[in-house]
Design a protein around this motif. Structure first.
Motif, short mmCIF file in Angstrom:
data_model
loop_
_atom_site.label_atom_id
_atom_site.label_comp_id
_atom_site.label_asym_id
_atom_site.label_seq_id
_atom_site.Cartn_x
_atom_site.Cartn_y
_atom_site.Cartn_z
N GLU A 164 -50.07 45.19 22.74
CA GLU A 164 -50.93 45.19 23.92
C GLU A 164 -50.10 45.42 25.19
N THR A 165 -48.96 44.79 25.27
CA THR A 165 -48.10 44.94 26.44
C THR A 165 -47.58 46.36 26.56
N LEU A 224 -49.37 40.93 20.58
CA LEU A 224 -49.11 40.80 22.02
C LEU A 224 -48.15 41.89 22.48
N GLN A 277 -49.29 37.32 15.72
CA GLN A 277 -49.76 37.18 17.09
C GLN A 277 -48.76 37.77 18.08
N TYR A 287 -53.95 31.06 27.77
CA TYR A 287 -53.13 30.63 26.64
C TYR A 287 -52.79 29.14 26.75
#
Length: 138
Positions: free
Chosen positions: A119-120, A116, A112, A56
């Motif tokens: 996904e976490t 995220l 975004q 990132y």
């Protein structure tokens, strides 16, 4: 004429004092030094966080390399310097994003951030990105 500048001067001084109270006065690091220090600090993170963080950081600094707006550059460097301070102190684990920061995000940034978060949550639940549970594999 001298009196007409007094209100502006006082307002500026008040804003500067308020900003100093919220943030310790530290000069901004040059971009290359800041970039290197962040990557060095990432060595102390767990492997998955380090990999994600390194990718990132590299991507963001690459994308902003050609920025010309001084206000944008200062904001970018200030945000990354705050991030460096946060991970150096170890505050990244329990840090929450303020509603003030959330309101300033663009719609793309919100998307975004949401992706995220998903996904976490999948990672914490032990699921792989394909949707399979890693515990059920034989």
């Amino acid at each position: 004429m001298k009196n007409s500048h007094q209100p502006l001067y006082r307002a500026t001084q008040t804003l500067l004092r308020a900003r100093r109270a919220n943030r310790p006065a530290q000069p901004l690091l040059p971009p290359i030094h800041l970039y290197r220090r962040i990557l060095r600090e990432h060595r102390n993170l767990p492997a998955l966080q380090r990999e994600l963080g390194d990718q990132y950081v590299k991507n963001e600094f690459r994308l902003h390399r050609s920025a010309e707006n001084p206000l944008h550059i200062v904001g970018f460097l200030t945000s990354w310097q705050d991030y460096l301070r946060m991970i150096t102190k170890g505050d990244w684990i329990d840090e929450a994003m303020s509603s003030e920061v959330l309101q300033k995000l663009s719609s793309d940034q919100v998307v975004q951030l949401y992706e995220l978060m998903k996904e976490t949550q999948q990672f914490r639940a032990g699921e792989t990105p394909d949707g399979d549970n890693s515990d059920t594999k034989q």
